[in-house]
Design an enzyme around this catalytic site. Structure first.
Site, mmCIF file in Angstrom:
data_model
loop_
_atom_site.group_PDB
_atom_site.id
_atom_site.type_symbol
_atom_site.label_atom_id
_atom_site.label_comp_id
_atom_site.label_asym_id
_atom_site.label_seq_id
_atom_site.Cartn_x
_atom_site.Cartn_y
_atom_site.Cartn_z
ATOM 1 C CG HIS A 1 -75.138 66.154 46.962
ATOM 2 N ND1 HIS A 1 -75.051 65.826 45.636
ATOM 3 C CD2 HIS A 1 -74.175 67.063 47.191
ATOM 4 C CE1 HIS A 1 -74.063 66.509 45.091
ATOM 5 N NE2 HIS A 1 -73.509 67.262 46.013
ATOM 6 C CB CYS B 1 -78.871 63.415 41.633
ATOM 7 S SG CYS B 1 -80.621 63.636 41.266
ATOM 8 C CG HIS B 2 -74.949 64.774 42.162
ATOM 9 N ND1 HIS B 2 -76.146 65.341 42.541
ATOM 10 C CD2 HIS B 2 -74.558 65.418 41.056
ATOM 11 C CE1 HIS B 2 -76.448 66.305 41.704
ATOM 12 N NE2 HIS B 2 -75.511 66.381 40.790
ATOM 13 N N GLY B 3 -74.817 59.990 43.148
ATOM 14 C CA GLY B 3 -74.228 58.777 43.685
ATOM 15 C C GLY B 3 -73.979 58.753 45.179
ATOM 16 N N PRO C 1 -71.336 62.156 47.935
ATOM 17 C CG PRO C 1 -72.315 63.376 46.192
ATOM 18 C CD PRO C 1 -71.983 61.977 46.622
#
Lengths: 419, 173
Positions: B118, B137-139, B152
């Site tokens: 990502h 960080c963003h799963g 993501p």
């Protein structure tokens, strides 16, 4: 500024120009009326702009790879030379670029001295120019320290110790400059910071220098006032731009000659030895462009006296416009001053040579004679000659002698060839 | 010169020739200033890393640094391998067989760049919904083969170029 009012053709251009008149500025720079008799000695302003931009661009690149730390600086410069893609080229352009910069600035200054470009109404241009020259010397000195070789270290030691000559506070000032009790890591760090700052100060002063130039307009080889615009002038573009470009190309050939064929000839081999605070090199000299002042420093047997005289040699240039009492600008019409001009050139070259020689015996004697003459030129010769000299008759306009073919023409031409 | 409007003149030739030489010269001058920012030879010289894997027990993993980035070396258990291979490709966001992510005959060794695809964070091991890795960080959730399953990140974690020098040593790069 030229008097005509510029109006952009497009609507967008007009809208923008009403808010920020950049297009008016561009138009002014393009049409700027320039004396049509400018010779190649007038191309060095453009060459110097090129030098400054080159130093800034190569310097920014070098700063991307250089490490300003006493333990790492020397190896990081070697890293630039050996590893970084084209690092050798960029560093050699930067180090030789400094020499080229000074070569061009000396020609530019002596051009001004010969043609009286520093005289009214151009005193402010001259003073800004001398300030630029001072900053150039500071930048060059600090830049020379950054590789942290033997010459770097001991050059920094000698120059910073100049300030210790100041009575009472000298020692404290020197310690303050060092940030330590000798030239050390804090010194290197602050020199790097200032070395990065100074070129942008110079850039700002260059803008003022050119601005101040564009108020009265260029001086010219005949040195008389001209009407602008008139049959005596040509627009800056394309006439001067193409001439400047041609001169720049010639200059770049010499520049490239140094960079590609003799990149170290102007430097000192001792600077490829890492800095060692325990051993001073046997023969310590500054870069060639600082040698005349170094000679003046060493000519005085007194520490404070030497320092004062060296700084005076530079600062005396600031009051030059008021030391020269002659109303005639160009040396072409000043038969006596012209000879003193060339003696000054020889004197400065002699001082430069003496600065590279050991300060003893005949060298020391000649250095002292050279130093005394240097000050005599500015303090005695210039004011006195200005009063006593019988100058040659000036032409009415710069077109005039060319059209009528008067006696001054051959005179002017002969002298233009000599310089 | 309206009568010779279309004719090519000496001056046209000189203009074109000068501008061409000037453009080539300018390009040749600019190139060193661009190339100096690329990794130099001293950086490229550090582009391989040899790792001793003899001490890694099944089910454990180590992380080594290669080119300034973490590389995960995981010695997978037979259960984990079976689980990775049981997944049908339709379930995957970036379909890739587990067999294609390891060396033939070295099924238990997963060597993978430990960088979330990502935005470049380092995922945490043995976390997330698929028992593989989870990027905080963003799963993004990765499975035991390092394939993206949820979140993501667009693609699976990258397999670097590597080889087995012998049974106990892996050379990355």
């Amino acid at each position: 500024m030229s008097e005509h009012e510029y109006q952009p053709k497009s609507k967008v251009g007009k809208w923008f120009n009403d808010r920020l008149p950049l297009l008016s500025l561009a138009s002014h720079l393009t049409d700027y009326p320039t004396p049509k008799n400018l010779n190649y000695w007038w191309t060095f302003g453009g060459i110097l702009t090129f030098c400054l931009v080159t130093q800034i661009i190569t310097g920014i690149v070098l700063a991307m790879h250089y490490v300003a730390h006493a333990d790492l600086a020397f190896s990081s410069v070697e890293h630039i030379m050996r590893d970084v893609n084209y690092g050798w080229l960029i560093r050699y352009i930067h180090s030789n670029g400094a020499s080229m910069f000074f070569l061009a600035v000396y020609i530019h200054i002596f051009r001004s001295l010969f043609y009286g470009s520093y005289k009214s109404p151009r005193e402010v241009i001259w003073i800004i120019g001398i300030l630029i020259y001072l900053l150039m010397m500071a930048a060059a000195f600090m830049g020379y320290v950054l590789p942290w070789g033997q010459m770097s270290f001991w050059g920094a030691t000698v120059i910073t110790n100049l300030f210790s000559a100041i009575p009472l506070v000298g020692e404290s000032i020197t310690t303050w400059l060092w940030g330590a009790y000798s030239v050390d890591n804090p010194t290197l760090n602050r020199f790097f910071s200032l070395h990065y700052l100074i070129p942008f100060l110079i850039l700002g002063l260059v803008v003022l220098h050119i601005w101040a130039l564009h108020v009265p307009g260029n001086n010219n080889p005949v040195g008389i006032d001209i009407k602008k615009p008139s049959k005596d002038t040509v627009p800056f573009h394309p006439y001067i731009t193409i001439k400047d470009l041609f001169a720049l190309l010639m200059f770049m050939i010499i520049f490239s000659g140094f960079v590609f064929f003799a990149p170290n000839v102007l430097g000192h081999s001792d600077n490829y030895i890492p800095a060692n605070p325990m051993v001073t090199p046997a023969h310590i000299v500054p870069e060639w462009y600082l040698l005349p002042f170094y000679a003046i420093l060493r000519s005085v047997p007194d520490k404070l006296g030497g320092v004062i005289l060296m700084f005076s040699a530079i600062f005396i240039l600031l009051i030059l416009p008021w030391l020269d009492t002659s109303k005639v600008r160009s040396s072409v019409f000043r038969p006596i001053y012209r000879q003193f001009f060339w003696i000054l050139v020889i004197d400065v070259l002699l001082l430069g040579y003496m600065g590279a020689m050991p300060a003893e015996g005949i060298y020391l004697l000649l250095t002292r004679v050279g130093t005394i003459y240097y000050f005599l030129h500015f303090l005695v010769v210039l004011p006195v000659v200005g009063y006593l000299e019988k100058t040659d008759p000036l032409p009415v306009s710069i077109s005039d002698p060319i059209m009528t073919g008067g006696a001054n023409v051959s005179f002017a031409k002969r002298n233009d060839k000599n310089i | 010169m309206p009568e010779k409007k279309e004719k090519t003149t000496r001056r046209d030739f000189l203009y074109t020739a000068s501008f061409t030489v000037g453009a080539v010269g300018l390009g040749a001058t600019i190139w060193p200033f661009i190339d100096q920012m690329n990794p130099d030879k001293s950086v490229q010289a550090l582009a391989t890393t040899e790792v001793d894997i003899s001490n890694i027990k099944p089910g454990k993993s180590i992380t080594v640094l290669w080119r300034g980035k973490p590389v995960f070396l995981k010695r997978r258990t037979q259960d984990e391998i079976a689980e990775a291979r049981a997944v049908s490709l339709e379930e995957l966001k970036d379909p890739q067989k587990d067999e294609d992510r390891v060396k033939d005959g070295k099924d238990e060794w997963l060597v993978m760049l430990g960088v979330c695809t990502h935005l470049g964070c380092v995922p945490l091991a043995d976390k997330g919904d698929y028992k593989g890795w989870f990027c905080p960080c963003h799963g993004s959730h990765y499975d035991v083969s390092g394939r993206i399953r949820k979140g993501p990140a667009p693609v699976n974690m990258e397999i670097p170029k590597y080889e087995f020098v012998d049974n106990n040593t892996i050379k990355i790069g």
